[in-house]
Design a protein around this motif. Structure first.
Motif, PDB file in Angstrom:
ATOM      1  N   PHE A 360      24.344  16.213  28.004  1.00  0.00           N
ATOM      2  CA  PHE A 360      24.049  14.856  27.551  1.00  0.00           C
ATOM      3  C   PHE A 360      25.185  13.960  28.026  1.00  0.00           C
ATOM      4  O   PHE A 360      26.367  14.323  27.905  1.00  0.00           O
ATOM      5  N   ALA A 361      24.833  12.814  28.580  1.00  0.00           N
ATOM      6  CA  ALA A 361      25.860  11.938  29.142  1.00  0.00           C
ATOM      7  C   ALA A 361      25.516  10.470  28.918  1.00  0.00           C
ATOM      8  O   ALA A 361      24.344  10.113  28.803  1.00  0.00           O
ATOM      9  N   PHE A 362      26.555   9.642  28.861  1.00  0.00           N
ATOM     10  CA  PHE A 362      26.336   8.198  28.837  1.00  0.00           C
ATOM     11  C   PHE A 362      27.402   7.520  29.676  1.00  0.00           C
ATOM     12  O   PHE A 362      28.463   8.087  29.971  1.00  0.00           O
ATOM     13  N   SER A 363      27.084   6.306  30.098  1.00  0.00           N
ATOM     14  CA  SER A 363      28.078   5.472  30.789  1.00  0.00           C
ATOM     15  C   SER A 363      28.010   4.081  30.194  1.00  0.00           C
ATOM     16  O   SER A 363      26.932   3.619  29.810  1.00  0.00           O
ATOM     17  N   VAL A 364      29.150   3.432  30.100  1.00  0.00           N
ATOM     18  CA  VAL A 364      29.217   2.045  29.611  1.00  0.00           C
ATOM     19  C   VAL A 364      30.049   1.240  30.608  1.00  0.00           C
ATOM     20  O   VAL A 364      30.937   1.787  31.274  1.00  0.00           O
ATOM     21  N   PRO A 365      29.784  -0.063  30.716  1.00  0.00           N
ATOM     22  CA  PRO A 365      30.561  -0.888  31.650  1.00  0.00           C
ATOM     23  C   PRO A 365      32.048  -0.857  31.330  1.00  0.00           C
ATOM     24  O   PRO A 365      32.446  -0.870  30.171  1.00  0.00           O
ATOM     25  N   GLN A 366      32.867  -0.822  32.360  1.00  0.00           N
ATOM     26  CA  GLN A 366      34.309  -0.820  32.198  1.00  0.00           C
ATOM     27  C   GLN A 366      34.815  -2.257  32.296  1.00  0.00           C
ATOM     28  O   GLN A 366      34.773  -2.877  33.361  1.00  0.00           O
ATOM     29  N   LYS A 367      35.260  -2.765  31.176  1.00  0.00           N
ATOM     30  CA  LYS A 367      35.764  -4.134  31.140  1.00  0.00           C
ATOM     31  C   LYS A 367      37.251  -4.093  30.877  1.00  0.00           C
ATOM     32  O   LYS A 367      37.693  -3.689  29.804  1.00  0.00           O
ATOM     33  N   LYS A 368      38.030  -4.501  31.851  1.00  0.00           N
ATOM     34  CA  LYS A 368      39.488  -4.446  31.707  1.00  0.00           C
ATOM     35  C   LYS A 368      40.045  -5.804  31.280  1.00  0.00           C
ATOM     36  O   LYS A 368      39.400  -6.830  31.437  1.00  0.00           O
ATOM     37  N   ASN A 369      41.262  -5.779  30.764  1.00  0.00           N
ATOM     38  CA  ASN A 369      41.953  -7.044  30.406  1.00  0.00           C
ATOM     39  C   ASN A 369      42.184  -7.905  31.635  1.00  0.00           C
ATOM     40  O   ASN A 369      42.453  -7.401  32.705  1.00  0.00           O
TER      41      ASN A 369
END
Length: 369
Positions: A360-369
């Motif tokens: 089972f896997a998920f990905s979420v957007p990578q939002k950096k400072n």
């Protein structure tokens, strides 16, 4: 073939055509380009209430409502161009003044010189179709209202139940502190607390389902170290003897997301991995980064999932085992997990083979400072 035989053949064709028109269940009407009725079959008599004698030589506007008289100009215009009209839905008048919904199919009529001299019209009463459609639409609206009321009831009921259950857990914990750890009472209280915790989690899941359905599932974003979050969650799963939890990530990976909700997804993945690998084995957690996303996977060595179940695994109340299985659950954890990830703008997936475990896997957007 001589002319006499040709004449007989033409007469037979004409007779056959006349028989088909006469016996048709659909109203079949012919008219000139000026709209004068030239033929009217028995089905037209039954549908509109006029006999053939009453309508021959009269204008087709006899059966057209006043507010639709403009349709005749359009129809004649199309027919004059040699065009055919199919399934033209409109309404027409009966002898007793009723308006009935009909579907029209119109074709041009040609003479021997291939000139268009009129139109053939087939009219079908679609009252029943429209009534069925309206009934279905009404039923759908009623179901939507009932479904909303159901979700509101579940939300209210679970909210009301959480308070006494929280109190009950508090009382049990107080009692546990006041009994000897070696006695049977401590063990019994520990079991009670475990069951109360299960009940509390179930109510939380039901409440989340209701929030999702009512559009009230809120996300609270923050920057946090997802590797640290996984390590904290893993520390609560150390009591499983048959399973070895493998997590090799050490470097920090910062993500901007709802920490509590991602924890909820991760716990769901862990619970499923352990539940569906009753014989034990490794449960491996991996986190990695791509240019725009952060990815997390949980891999088990369990019983796996049939291909037929994979497409529905994230559906509400869907379970990949039958009702006779001793594996518990309502089938809402993965549904909630999917909603949480989708609302983060991410994706969730499962890969599995029967008897060979699952990922089972998920990905979420990578939002950096």
């Amino acid at each position: 073939m001589n002319s006499h035989n040709s004449g007989l053949l033409a007469e037979e064709k004409q007779a056959l055509l006349a028989a088909i028109v006469s016996s048709s269940q659909d109203a079949i009407i012919s008219k000139t380009l000026k709209g004068i009725i030239t033929s009217w079959n028995p089905a037209a008599e039954r549908l509109f209430g006029y006999s053939e004698k009453e309508v021959l030589g009269r204008h087709i506007s006899l059966i057209i409502p006043k507010d639709r008289i403009h349709e005749e100009d359009f129809i004649i215009q199309q027919i004059s161009k040699g065009l055919r009209l199919e399934h033209f839905e409109t309404t027409r008048l009966t002898r007793d003044g009723r308006q009935i919904p009909i579907s029209l199919t119109l074709s041009p009529i040609f003479n021997e010189r291939n000139e268009i001299i009129g139109a053939s019209k087939i009219a079908r009463d679609i009252s029943e179709n429209i009534m069925n459609k309206e009934e279905k639409e009404q039923l759908y609206e009623e179901i939507k209202i009932l479904n909303k009321k159901k979700d509101e009831f579940i939300a209210l009921a679970t909210h009301e139940l959480k308070t006494p259950i929280t109190s009950l857990r508090g009382f049990l914990e107080v009692l546990q502190k006041n009994v000897s750890r070696e006695g049977i009472n401590f063990s019994l209280l520990e079991r009670c607390i475990r069951q109360v915790n299960k009940l509390s989690m179930l109510l939380s899941d039901l409440l989340d389902v209701s929030r999702i359905q009512l559009g009230k599932l809120q996300l609270r974003y923050e920057f946090f170290n997802i590797v640290e979050m996984v390590a904290e969650v893993l520390s609560t799963f150390i009591h499983f003897d048959k399973h070895r939890l493998v997590f090799k990530n050490r470097d920090s990976i910062i993500v901007y997301a709802d920490r509590t909700r991602l924890e909820q997804v991760l716990i769901n993945f862990f619970n499923n991995a352990i539940k569906y690998s009753p014989s034990g084995g490794d449960v491996e957690i991996k986190i990695w980064e791509s240019p725009n996303n952060i990815h997390l996977s949980v891999t088990d060595e369990g019983i796996g999932i049939d291909n037929e179940h994979l497409a529905e695994i994230f559906s509400q109340f869907y379970r990949a085992v039958n009702g006779q299985s001793n594996i518990s659950g309502l089938g809402i954890g993965l549904y909630i997990s999917k909603e949480i990830i989708v609302r983060h703008g991410g994706t969730i997936e499962v890969k599995s083979q029967k008897g060979r475990g699952s990922v089972f896997a998920f990905s979420v957007p990578q939002k950096k400072n």
